[in-house]
Scaffold this motif. Structure first.
Motif, PDB file in Angstrom:
ATOM      1  N   MET A  85      -4.087 -60.608  26.910  1.00 56.80           N
ATOM      2  CA  MET A  85      -3.933 -60.790  27.720  1.00 56.80           C
ATOM      3  C   MET A  85      -4.541 -60.304  28.736  1.00 56.80           C
ATOM      4  O   MET A  85      -4.954 -60.013  29.593  1.00 56.80           O
ATOM      5  N   LEU A  86      -4.067 -58.670  28.574  1.00 59.02           N
ATOM      6  CA  LEU A  86      -4.681 -58.336  29.536  1.00 59.02           C
ATOM      7  C   LEU A  86      -6.363 -57.724  29.387  1.00 59.02           C
ATOM      8  O   LEU A  86      -6.993 -57.039  30.320  1.00 59.02           O
ATOM      9  N   ALA A  87      -6.784 -57.394  27.786  1.00 56.50           N
ATOM     10  CA  ALA A  87      -8.286 -56.708  27.304  1.00 56.50           C
ATOM     11  C   ALA A  87      -9.205 -57.629  28.393  1.00 56.50           C
ATOM     12  O   ALA A  87      -9.980 -56.432  29.020  1.00 56.50           O
ATOM     13  N   PRO A  88      -9.038 -58.766  28.953  1.00 55.54           N
ATOM     14  CA  PRO A  88     -10.123 -58.839  30.188  1.00 55.54           C
ATOM     15  C   PRO A  88     -10.368 -58.454  31.778  1.00 55.54           C
ATOM     16  O   PRO A  88     -11.043 -57.890  32.523  1.00 55.54           O
ATOM     17  N   PHE A  89      -9.577 -57.249  31.759  1.00 56.97           N
ATOM     18  CA  PHE A  89      -8.873 -57.055  33.667  1.00 56.97           C
ATOM     19  C   PHE A  89      -8.487 -56.000  33.319  1.00 56.97           C
ATOM     20  O   PHE A  89      -8.282 -55.073  34.210  1.00 56.97           O
ATOM     21  N   ALA A  90      -9.295 -54.721  32.183  1.00 53.13           N
ATOM     22  CA  ALA A  90      -9.638 -53.601  31.496  1.00 53.13           C
ATOM     23  C   ALA A  90     -10.759 -53.276  32.750  1.00 53.13           C
ATOM     24  O   ALA A  90     -11.575 -53.655  32.865  1.00 53.13           O
ATOM     25  N   LYS A  91     -10.596 -52.075  32.723  1.00 46.66           N
ATOM     26  CA  LYS A  91     -11.626 -51.034  33.162  1.00 46.66           C
ATOM     27  C   LYS A  91     -12.991 -50.895  33.097  1.00 46.66           C
ATOM     28  O   LYS A  91     -14.372 -51.302  33.472  1.00 46.66           O
ATOM     29  N   LYS A  92     -13.376 -50.760  31.024  1.00 48.53           N
ATOM     30  CA  LYS A  92     -14.203 -51.011  30.855  1.00 48.53           C
ATOM     31  C   LYS A  92     -14.197 -52.087  29.653  1.00 48.53           C
ATOM     32  O   LYS A  92     -13.010 -52.319  28.825  1.00 48.53           O
ATOM     33  N   PRO A  93     -15.500 -53.161  29.002  1.00 45.38           N
ATOM     34  CA  PRO A  93     -15.415 -53.832  28.310  1.00 45.38           C
ATOM     35  C   PRO A  93     -14.335 -52.678  26.890  1.00 45.38           C
ATOM     36  O   PRO A  93     -15.251 -51.534  26.540  1.00 45.38           O
ATOM     37  N   ILE A  94     -13.648 -53.608  26.237  1.00 50.10           N
ATOM     38  CA  ILE A  94     -12.467 -53.129  24.736  1.00 50.10           C
ATOM     39  C   ILE A  94     -13.338 -53.005  23.281  1.00 50.10           C
ATOM     40  O   ILE A  94     -14.427 -54.240  23.359  1.00 50.10           O
ATOM     41  N   ASN A  95     -13.706 -52.193  22.351  1.00 49.22           N
ATOM     42  CA  ASN A  95     -14.302 -51.954  21.184  1.00 49.22           C
ATOM     43  C   ASN A  95     -13.036 -51.781  20.340  1.00 49.22           C
ATOM     44  O   ASN A  95     -13.188 -50.118  20.651  1.00 49.22           O
ATOM     45  N   LEU A  96     -11.804 -52.169  20.448  1.00 47.87           N
ATOM     46  CA  LEU A  96     -10.670 -51.269  19.396  1.00 47.87           C
ATOM     47  C   LEU A  96     -10.714 -52.120  17.984  1.00 47.87           C
ATOM     48  O   LEU A  96     -11.071 -52.742  17.403  1.00 47.87           O
ATOM     49  N   THR A  97     -10.381 -51.134  17.519  1.00 47.15           N
ATOM     50  CA  THR A  97     -10.246 -50.640  15.745  1.00 47.15           C
ATOM     51  C   THR A  97      -8.867 -50.972  15.565  1.00 47.15           C
ATOM     52  O   THR A  97      -8.526 -50.428  16.173  1.00 47.15           O
ATOM     53  N   ILE A  98      -8.220 -51.580  15.429  1.00 40.65           N
ATOM     54  CA  ILE A  98      -7.078 -51.728  14.510  1.00 40.65           C
ATOM     55  C   ILE A  98      -6.672 -52.024  13.267  1.00 40.65           C
ATOM     56  O   ILE A  98      -7.253 -52.845  12.594  1.00 40.65           O
ATOM     57  N   LYS A  99      -5.862 -50.813  12.665  1.00 41.20           N
ATOM     58  CA  LYS A  99      -5.627 -51.053  11.299  1.00 41.20           C
ATOM     59  C   LYS A  99      -3.649 -51.559  11.148  1.00 41.20           C
ATOM     60  O   LYS A  99      -2.995 -51.548  11.331  1.00 41.20           O
ATOM     61  N   GLY A 100      -3.296 -51.902   9.485  1.00 40.93           N
ATOM     62  CA  GLY A 100      -2.526 -53.024   9.811  1.00 40.93           C
ATOM     63  C   GLY A 100      -2.352 -53.604   8.740  1.00 40.93           C
ATOM     64  O   GLY A 100      -2.993 -54.672   7.903  1.00 40.93           O
ATOM     65  N   ILE A 101      -1.107 -54.708   9.553  1.00 41.04           N
ATOM     66  CA  ILE A 101      -1.020 -56.083   8.425  1.00 41.04           C
ATOM     67  C   ILE A 101      -1.657 -57.127   9.355  1.00 41.04           C
ATOM     68  O   ILE A 101      -1.110 -56.599  10.568  1.00 41.04           O
ATOM     69  N   THR A 102      -2.458 -57.509   8.712  1.00 45.01           N
ATOM     70  CA  THR A 102      -3.268 -58.974   9.123  1.00 45.01           C
ATOM     71  C   THR A 102      -2.277 -60.121   8.934  1.00 45.01           C
ATOM     72  O   THR A 102      -3.254 -61.247   9.787  1.00 45.01           O
ATOM     73  N   GLY A 104      -4.898 -53.708   6.099  1.00 50.76           N
ATOM     74  CA  GLY A 104      -6.025 -54.474   6.654  1.00 50.76           C
ATOM     75  C   GLY A 104      -7.107 -53.749   7.960  1.00 50.76           C
ATOM     76  O   GLY A 104      -6.054 -52.410   8.796  1.00 50.76           O
ATOM     77  N   GLU A 105      -7.851 -54.360   8.126  1.00 51.17           N
ATOM     78  CA  GLU A 105      -8.712 -53.698   9.462  1.00 51.17           C
ATOM     79  C   GLU A 105      -8.859 -54.180  10.417  1.00 51.17           C
ATOM     80  O   GLU A 105     -10.059 -55.470   9.394  1.00 51.17           O
ATOM     81  N   VAL A 106      -9.262 -54.697  11.560  1.00 55.61           N
ATOM     82  CA  VAL A 106     -10.340 -55.648  12.036  1.00 55.61           C
ATOM     83  C   VAL A 106     -10.763 -55.000  13.715  1.00 55.61           C
ATOM     84  O   VAL A 106     -10.340 -53.801  13.703  1.00 55.61           O
ATOM     85  N   GLN A 107     -11.738 -55.134  14.068  1.00 57.86           N
ATOM     86  CA  GLN A 107     -12.065 -54.426  14.831  1.00 57.86           C
ATOM     87  C   GLN A 107     -12.701 -56.231  15.999  1.00 57.86           C
ATOM     88  O   GLN A 107     -12.524 -57.187  16.187  1.00 57.86           O
ATOM     89  N   PHE A 108     -12.061 -55.245  17.131  1.00 60.06           N
ATOM     90  CA  PHE A 108     -12.167 -56.264  18.414  1.00 60.06           C
ATOM     91  C   PHE A 108     -12.543 -56.090  19.444  1.00 60.06           C
ATOM     92  O   PHE A 108     -12.809 -55.029  20.401  1.00 60.06           O
ATOM     93  N   LEU A 109     -13.313 -57.131  19.890  1.00 59.38           N
ATOM     94  CA  LEU A 109     -14.680 -56.672  20.887  1.00 59.38           C
ATOM     95  C   LEU A 109     -14.399 -57.860  22.495  1.00 59.38           C
ATOM     96  O   LEU A 109     -14.099 -59.211  21.950  1.00 59.38           O
ATOM     97  N   CYS A 110     -13.992 -57.742  23.581  1.00 54.72           N
ATOM     98  CA  CYS A 110     -13.850 -57.879  24.495  1.00 54.72           C
ATOM     99  C   CYS A 110     -14.770 -57.530  25.932  1.00 54.72           C
ATOM    100  O   CYS A 110     -14.237 -56.534  26.361  1.00 54.72           O
ATOM    101  N   PRO A 111     -15.107 -58.610  26.756  1.00 53.39           N
ATOM    102  CA  PRO A 111     -15.492 -58.161  28.010  1.00 53.39           C
ATOM    103  C   PRO A 111     -14.828 -57.888  28.446  1.00 53.39           C
ATOM    104  O   PRO A 111     -13.589 -58.278  28.923  1.00 53.39           O
ATOM    105  N   ILE A 112     -15.147 -57.519  29.954  1.00 53.59           N
ATOM    106  CA  ILE A 112     -14.749 -57.153  31.211  1.00 53.59           C
ATOM    107  C   ILE A 112     -15.516 -58.749  32.461  1.00 53.59           C
ATOM    108  O   ILE A 112     -15.849 -58.632  32.143  1.00 53.59           O
ATOM    109  N   VAL A 113     -13.947 -59.813  32.757  1.00 50.24           N
ATOM    110  CA  VAL A 113     -14.374 -60.498  33.839  1.00 50.24           C
ATOM    111  C   VAL A 113     -14.273 -59.764  35.750  1.00 50.24           C
ATOM    112  O   VAL A 113     -12.981 -58.927  35.324  1.00 50.24           O
TER     113      VAL A 113
END
Length: 262
Positions: free
Chosen positions: A1-18, A61-70
């Motif tokens: 919900m917050l990602a599109p309103f960040a200061k810069k585009p998000i490139n986040l790697t998250i590890k754990g339970i998928t 587990g490991e996922v990569q989340f990419l989100c642009p800002i608007v």
């Protein structure tokens, strides 16, 4: 919900339970949540990559989340749920017999084939380090309508429960979601409502099923935080059996200033 309103585009790697029984799995986030964000104009560069799966309790587990800002999200006007035209699904199994995926697919098809012919369920098998630290399996299902409305469900492995029963649980949950109807499924009501509030200063409308308890509380939070109330009326007043509702609100016109520090 917050990602599109960040200061810069998000490139986040998250590890754990998928995948677990408490939250949406990475499969649902990738195939259903992200398309819902696209309804509001958040699309270019929006992606979720599953690099490793991690079943509960030990994850891995490991996922990569990419989100642009608007700068601003679009106003939503989504009131035609359409008819279901296809069903897709992902059956995955980690650190168990790979045949578990095929058994879930066959069991699910035994029910879904009665309704529409356009069904594609595929097996997603991870091996070695990519399969995480704990055994597990799950079935994720997605139904898409002629107007791109999405309904989803999933069921994950339980001790002593065979894959066929897990598949039937997910399949029945999907049919329940479809019966509940609307343009946004119950798992994504809160996301759609928040983006409607943040939309441009215009009236946004969306047809959904009856609100869940979580959604009711979320509407109260929105009223406290944004001082915005939704108008909720029956979607089809002429049909007493229709349980779908039309949610509408006036957007706050929120703008992401995206200022840089000096």
């Amino acid at each position: 919900m917050l990602a599109p309103f960040a200061k810069k585009p998000i490139n986040l790697t998250i590890k754990g339970i998928t995948t677990d029984e408490h939250d949406l799995s990475v499969d649902l986030l990738r195939t259903v949540t992200l398309p819902h964000l696209q309804l509001f104009g958040i699309s270019d560069g929006l992606e979720l990559r599953i690099k490793k799966r991690g079943a509960a309790p030990n994850g891995g587990g490991e996922v990569q989340f990419l989100c642009p800002i608007v700068k601003q999200v679009k106003t939503l006007n989504f009131v035609d749920p359409g008819k279901i035209k296809r069903i897709r699904g992902i059956a995955h199994a980690v650190r168990v017999n790979p045949q578990f995926s095929n058994r879930m697919i066959e069991a699910s098809r035994s029910v879904l084939n009665r309704y529409i012919p356009d069904i594609y369920l595929y097996s997603d098998v991870y091996k070695g380090e990519e399969s995480g630290k704990s055994p597990g399996y799950a079935l994720t299902l997605l139904a898409e309508s002629t107007t791109t409305a999405l309904h989803c469900s999933e069921a994950i492995s339980e001790p002593g429960v065979v894959p066929e029963d897990i598949a039937l649980k997910a399949t029945r949950a999907l049919l329940s979601e479809i019966e509940n109807g609307g343009c946004v499924d119950r798992k994504h009501q809160s996301l759609a409502l928040l983006m409607m509030v943040l939309g441009s200063e215009d009236v946004g409308r969306c047809r959904m099923g009856e609100p869940t308890l979580k959604t009711v509380q979320f509407l109260r939070d929105i009223k406290d935080f944004f001082a915005t109330s939704f108008k909720i009326v029956p979607a089809d007043p002429s049909d007493p059996e229709c349980k779908q509702l039309l949610y509408s609100c006036y957007g706050t016109g929120y703008v992401n200033a995206n200022r840089t520090l000096a």
